[in-house]
Design a protein around this motif. Structure first.
Motif, mmCIF file in Angstrom:
data_model
loop_
_atom_site.group_PDB
_atom_site.id
_atom_site.type_symbol
_atom_site.label_atom_id
_atom_site.label_comp_id
_atom_site.label_asym_id
_atom_site.label_seq_id
_atom_site.Cartn_x
_atom_site.Cartn_y
_atom_site.Cartn_z
ATOM 1 N N LEU A 91 -33.987 -27.979 -51.018
ATOM 2 C CA LEU A 91 -33.988 -27.160 -49.803
ATOM 3 C C LEU A 91 -35.174 -27.510 -48.915
ATOM 4 N N SER A 92 -36.292 -27.849 -49.536
ATOM 5 C CA SER A 92 -37.487 -28.184 -48.748
ATOM 6 C C SER A 92 -37.227 -29.390 -47.847
ATOM 7 N N LEU A 93 -36.486 -30.382 -48.345
ATOM 8 C CA LEU A 93 -36.166 -31.558 -47.523
ATOM 9 C C LEU A 93 -35.136 -31.228 -46.458
ATOM 10 N N ILE A 94 -34.177 -30.381 -46.782
ATOM 11 C CA ILE A 94 -33.159 -29.984 -45.794
ATOM 12 C C ILE A 94 -33.825 -29.313 -44.596
ATOM 13 N N VAL A 95 -34.857 -28.534 -44.872
ATOM 14 C CA VAL A 95 -35.590 -27.864 -43.790
ATOM 15 C C VAL A 95 -36.537 -28.826 -43.087
ATOM 16 N N ALA A 96 -37.209 -29.674 -43.868
ATOM 17 C CA ALA A 96 -38.260 -30.523 -43.310
ATOM 18 C C ALA A 96 -37.717 -31.695 -42.497
ATOM 19 N N LEU A 97 -36.568 -32.247 -42.870
ATOM 20 C CA LEU A 97 -36.077 -33.454 -42.199
ATOM 21 C C LEU A 97 -35.808 -33.246 -40.705
ATOM 22 N N PRO A 98 -35.048 -32.210 -40.294
ATOM 23 C CA PRO A 98 -34.854 -32.019 -38.845
ATOM 24 C C PRO A 98 -36.178 -31.834 -38.094
ATOM 25 N N LEU A 99 -37.124 -31.099 -38.701
ATOM 26 C CA LEU A 99 -38.422 -30.909 -38.056
ATOM 27 C C LEU A 99 -39.169 -32.235 -37.933
ATOM 28 N N GLY A 100 -39.120 -33.028 -38.998
ATOM 29 C CA GLY A 100 -39.774 -34.332 -38.961
ATOM 30 C C GLY A 100 -39.154 -35.260 -37.935
ATOM 31 N N VAL A 101 -37.836 -35.219 -37.836
ATOM 32 C CA VAL A 101 -37.133 -36.038 -36.845
ATOM 33 C C VAL A 101 -37.583 -35.659 -35.439
ATOM 34 N N PHE A 102 -37.703 -34.353 -35.193
ATOM 35 C CA PHE A 102 -38.150 -33.905 -33.867
ATOM 36 C C PHE A 102 -39.545 -34.440 -33.559
ATOM 37 N N VAL A 103 -40.446 -34.368 -34.535
ATOM 38 C CA VAL A 103 -41.816 -34.843 -34.322
ATOM 39 C C VAL A 103 -41.832 -36.343 -34.037
ATOM 40 N N VAL A 104 -41.040 -37.119 -34.786
ATOM 41 C CA VAL A 104 -41.005 -38.574 -34.595
ATOM 42 C C VAL A 104 -40.454 -38.926 -33.217
ATOM 43 N N GLU A 105 -39.283 -38.374 -32.875
ATOM 44 C CA GLU A 105 -38.636 -38.710 -31.608
ATOM 45 C C GLU A 105 -39.452 -38.199 -30.413
ATOM 46 N N ALA A 106 -39.793 -36.921 -30.429
ATOM 47 C CA ALA A 106 -40.550 -36.348 -29.316
ATOM 48 C C ALA A 106 -41.941 -36.955 -29.236
ATOM 49 N N GLY A 107 -42.548 -37.241 -30.382
ATOM 50 C CA GLY A 107 -43.887 -37.831 -30.382
ATOM 51 C C GLY A 107 -43.910 -39.215 -29.765
ATOM 52 N N TRP A 108 -42.959 -40.065 -30.175
ATOM 53 C CA TRP A 108 -42.927 -41.424 -29.632
ATOM 54 C C TRP A 108 -42.668 -41.409 -28.128
ATOM 55 N N TYR A 109 -41.692 -40.612 -27.687
ATOM 56 C CA TYR A 109 -41.363 -40.610 -26.261
ATOM 57 C C TYR A 109 -42.406 -39.875 -25.433
#
Length: 210
Positions: free
Chosen positions: A146-164
């Protein structure tokens, strides 16, 4: 491998993909350089939101649905390509129009428009969800905590929004703006041609899959 190690590995793989040149890069850089830094940062948030949508869909198993109903995947490819071509036409048509850029925000419409343009651009390429699903399938365990299910979308947001966000900061600086204003028509037509090429490539890929 621990959950933390899996998470870091997935984020590293997605970061490499996010940094690859494509329509998202063209859209965010052009928004930042031709509107304002705020617009560029809002567009980065739109890219992050689109990444979260793809991550959630990949975790939910939409790729299995797309594999089962090939016509749906083809339809999404063609529709996404058509949207990129639509953006390309608008960029090309505005190439010859004079532009006054400023860091001041004139009302609330421009940031909202920047967000939606970025979000729809991110969502216009259904191949992205296949990339997400492939990385998830390769690195996630059979039983996803469950920790990964919650963390992955948040991590994706940080990666995508951070790079752009980095892209937005870079292209909204004074020197890139001066270069843009000096050669606006050529830069816009080049950006429009690149975007149209990416859109047509996506459409042709969808048609060839029939």
């Amino acid at each position: 491998m621990s959950s933390a190690g899996i998470f870091v590995s997935i984020m590293a793989a997605l970061a490499v993909g996010a940094m690859s040149p494509g329509p998202s890069f063209v859209v965010v850089s052009r928004i930042a350089i031709s509107r304002s830094r705020l617009d560029g940062l809002v567009a980065a948030l739109g890219m992050g939101a689109g990444g979260v949508v793809f991550a959630v869909l990949a975790l939910a198993g939409l790729t299995a649905l797309l594999s089962q109903f090939e016509w749906l995947y083809i339809l999404l490819k063609v529709a996404g390509g058509a949207y990129l071509v639509y953006i390309a036409v608008n960029i090309w048509r505005s190439a010859g129009q004079p532009l006054e850029v400023s860091d001041a925000v004139n009302g609330n419409r421009a940031p909202r428009l920047s967000f939606m343009t970025a979000l729809l651009t991110q969502l216009s390429n259904p191949k992205t969800i296949i990339v997400y699903a492939s990385i998830f399938a390769a690195l996630l365990p059979r039983m996803v905590p469950l920790s990964l299910i919650v963390a992955l979308p948040l991590g994706v947001f940080v990666v995508e929004a951070g790079w752009y966000s980095i892209v937005a900061f870079a292209f909204s600086a004074r020197h890139p703006r001066r270069l843009y204003l000096a050669a606006k028509s050529w830069i816009d037509r080049t950006a429009g041609a690149v975007m149209a090429g990416l859109g047509l490539r996506l459409i042709l890929a969808g048609v060839s899959d029939r």
